[in-house]
Design an enzyme around this catalytic site. Structure first.
Site, mmCIF file in Angstrom:
data_model
loop_
_atom_site.group_PDB
_atom_site.id
_atom_site.type_symbol
_atom_site.label_atom_id
_atom_site.label_comp_id
_atom_site.label_asym_id
_atom_site.label_seq_id
_atom_site.Cartn_x
_atom_site.Cartn_y
_atom_site.Cartn_z
ATOM 1 N N ALA A 22 0.856 -1.186 0.000
ATOM 2 C CA ALA A 22 0.000 0.000 0.000
ATOM 3 C C ALA A 22 0.894 1.240 0.000
ATOM 4 O O ALA A 22 2.050 1.184 0.423
ATOM 5 C CB ALA A 22 -0.931 0.022 1.209
ATOM 6 N N PHE A 23 0.348 2.352 -0.467
ATOM 7 C CA PHE A 23 1.182 3.551 -0.642
ATOM 8 C C PHE A 23 1.755 4.049 0.686
ATOM 9 O O PHE A 23 2.723 4.805 0.705
ATOM 10 C CB PHE A 23 0.385 4.669 -1.334
ATOM 11 C CG PHE A 23 -0.367 5.568 -0.403
ATOM 12 C CD1 PHE A 23 -1.606 5.208 0.087
ATOM 13 C CD2 PHE A 23 0.180 6.778 0.005
ATOM 14 C CE1 PHE A 23 -2.297 6.038 0.957
ATOM 15 C CE2 PHE A 23 -0.491 7.617 0.877
ATOM 16 C CZ PHE A 23 -1.738 7.246 1.360
ATOM 17 N N LYS A 24 1.173 3.623 1.807
ATOM 18 C CA LYS A 24 1.670 4.101 3.094
ATOM 19 C C LYS A 24 3.118 3.690 3.341
ATOM 20 O O LYS A 24 3.822 4.342 4.115
ATOM 21 C CB LYS A 24 0.757 3.640 4.219
ATOM 22 C CG LYS A 24 -0.599 4.345 4.128
ATOM 23 C CD LYS A 24 -1.517 4.033 5.277
ATOM 24 C CE LYS A 24 -2.789 4.867 5.189
ATOM 25 N NZ LYS A 24 -3.673 4.440 4.068
ATOM 26 N N ASP A 25 3.568 2.633 2.661
ATOM 27 C CA ASP A 25 4.983 2.255 2.776
ATOM 28 C C ASP A 25 5.920 3.382 2.318
ATOM 29 O O ASP A 25 7.033 3.506 2.836
ATOM 30 C CB ASP A 25 5.282 1.030 1.903
ATOM 31 C CG ASP A 25 4.651 -0.250 2.443
ATOM 32 O OD1 ASP A 25 4.582 -0.410 3.671
ATOM 33 O OD2 ASP A 25 4.253 -1.097 1.618
ATOM 34 N N MET A 58 6.107 5.619 5.367
ATOM 35 C CA MET A 58 6.446 4.944 6.618
ATOM 36 C C MET A 58 7.888 4.438 6.606
ATOM 37 O O MET A 58 8.568 4.460 7.626
ATOM 38 C CB MET A 58 5.464 3.791 6.829
ATOM 39 C CG MET A 58 5.141 3.512 8.240
ATOM 40 S SD MET A 58 4.350 4.870 9.137
ATOM 41 C CE MET A 58 2.628 4.501 8.928
#
Ligand SMILES: *Cc1c(COP(=O)(O)O)cnc(C)c1O
Length: 485
Positions: A122-125, A128
């Site tokens: 997911a783009f949150k990687d 993060m």
């Protein structure tokens, strides 16, 4: 570069490393840089060479060093290289772009920027992974440690755990609503077997998990004793990490289009939106001078933000009014990053911002900017367009694309659905926010096929699970944390 809080009437400023570990400002506001550094076409031309020759992390170092002046550039380069590389991500490019087959060539077509090739798909990687490296660096520099306490409905928790895994001085306690995440999301978190990563399944829903985090943080003595911190989406470092991929995607698409005017070519971005985090980074990139014509905001059935951009009314929903949809990572009742944009919209006038966010939102749960001159010129000045998508829309979009050989996840499908409604004259880049494998049930409903499991996740669903059950009770949670850090 100094940072100010959206709610601070005195306008006191702080440095990057001060705001890195705190998240929310002490006055409850959000931090923003005092100004947005400006880039011109000569800089963009130079960055094109940097990205081509030295790669994504090198471009990231260029952009981040405009915002971070209290970490030496060589250290910052190391941080970026450890966060964004072909071992952490599925490709050396880190963020690939591809063109959708339906696209006509006349206006440059519709593109996907693949933001979900990271460890948790997911783009949150993207953000993060940088945060994990920055935290480890700053904690070591200060000779201290941190206990991250968070709540997740799915993507944030797994991205945080995979980013903090193995980072020196960091423990993670992540609350999840028992039995409510997709099988793949559960497997991504619960397969982690590490003494510093603690998965907790709470007997309750996501809101209960968030309330528990608040309750524990409300105990100032406990908070200080265990050095509690957070990784939520309002952290400025996450936003600035996301600014990088707007530049990278723009550079890659304009290079692929190969026109003479590529260093000034305008493109638009369409962004599936929940907390206004991803698209806020687009707003910042545009303010810096990246040639973005429109920022197309796409919500699902939970259309708090679409409503604002259509009507000027921002009305926070109760959790009972928040629908559970098939693009669950956008099921929000209030957009935690939105205050940053409104601060810019209102000319960074703290008193006016406070009137809206503190007084009116606090008392009435809504505010109305429809009669302000700022709202009248919003589209023109800030480039925003908005729309919403629903279950039938996203399923249709997924089904149609699948027939053309492209599989997308439900959130990305919301972005594509809304982007198509604004068939623009300029190239349109839709940000892909997750891989289909994370949301298999809806993919099967739309296409009749199980999404492919990328090689790097093979065996994940069968892995042993590491998760402890806790009741919905703050005292029990405190006891659990105190016994472990
Ligand atoms: C978090 C998330 C979003 C929403 O991003 P915001 O920054 O909250 O707007 C969209 N899609 C997916 C898959 C996500 O995980």
């Amino acid at each position: 570069m100094r940072y100010v809080s959206t709610r601070d009437l005195d306008g006191q400023s702080a440095s990057f490393s001060d705001i890195l570990l705190t998240g929310l400002a002490p006055d409850g506001g959000l931090f923003l840089p005092e100004h947005y550094p400006q880039v011109d076409s000569a800089t963009l031309a130079r960055w094109r060479r940097v990205l081509d020759e030295d790669g994504y992390a090198a471009l990231g170092t260029e952009i981040l060093s405009l915002y971070i002046d209290d970490i030496p550039t060589d250290d910052l380069r190391g941080i970026c290289e450890r966060a964004w590389n072909g071992e952490v991500f599925a490709t050396d490019e880190v963020v690939r772009v591809s063109k959708l087959p339906e696209s006509s060539d006349e206006n440059g077509g519709i593109w996907l920027a693949h933001l979900s090739d990271g460890p948790t798909a997911a783009f949150k990687d993207m953000a993060m992974q940088l945060l994990g490296q920055l935290f480890e660096y700053e904690l070591a520099r200060r000779g201290t440690t941190m206990t991250i306490l968070g709540a997740t409905s799915g993507d944030t928790g797994s991205a945080a755990e995979h980013a903090m895994l193995g980072r020196e001085g960091i423990d993670v306690f992540m609350l999840t609503p028992a039995g409510r995440m997709t099988p793949f999301q559960q497997a991504q978190m619960f397969s982690i077997d590490d003494p510093h990563i603690h998965n907790i399944a709470v007997a309750g829903v996501f809101d209960d998990c968030q309330d528990l985090v608040k309750a524990v943080n409300g105990d100032a003595e406990f908070k200080q004793r265990h050095r509690l911190g957070a990784v939520n989406s309002i952290n400025w470092a996450r936003l600035v990490a996301q600014v990088v991929y707007y530049f990278a995607a723009w550079l890659r698409v304009t290079s692929a289009l190969g026109s003479d005017d590529r260093d000034t070519r305008q493109v638009s971005f369409a962004v599936p939106t929940g907390n206004f985090g991803n698209i806020c980074a687009g707003h910042i990139a545009r303010q810096m001078g990246l040639p973005i014509k429109h920022l197309v905001l796409a919500t699902n059935e939970n259309d708090v933000l679409d409503e604002f951009f259509r009507t000027g009314v921002y009305r926070v929903r109760a959790s009972s009014e928040t629908a559970q949809t098939s693009s669950p990572s956008m099921d929000i009742s209030k957009a935690s990053n939105f205050e940053r944009f409104v601060f810019d919209l209102l000319g960074r006038d703290v008193a006016r911002l406070r009137k809206r966010f503190v007084d009116q939102l606090g008392n009435e749960g809504e505010f109305d900017l429809s009669m302000t001159p700022e709202f009248a010129t919003l589209g023109e000045r800030f480039g925003f367009l908005s729309g919403s998508s629903n279950h039938a829309d996203r399923v249709m979009t997924m089904r149609g694309l699948h027939a053309d050989g492209v599989l997308v996840d439900p959130h990305t499908a919301d972005g594509i659905t809304v982007a198509r409604d604004f068939r623009a004259e300029e190239p349109m880049i839709v940000l892909e926010t997750a891989l289909p494998v994370k949301f298999a049930e809806t993919v099967v409903e739309a296409t009749g096929v199980e999404p492919e499991v990328p090689q790097r996740f093979a065996g994940l669903l069968e892995a042993d699970r590491h998760v402890d059950d806790l009741p919905n009770d703050a005292a029990a949670l405190k006891e659990y944390i105190a016994a472990r850090v």
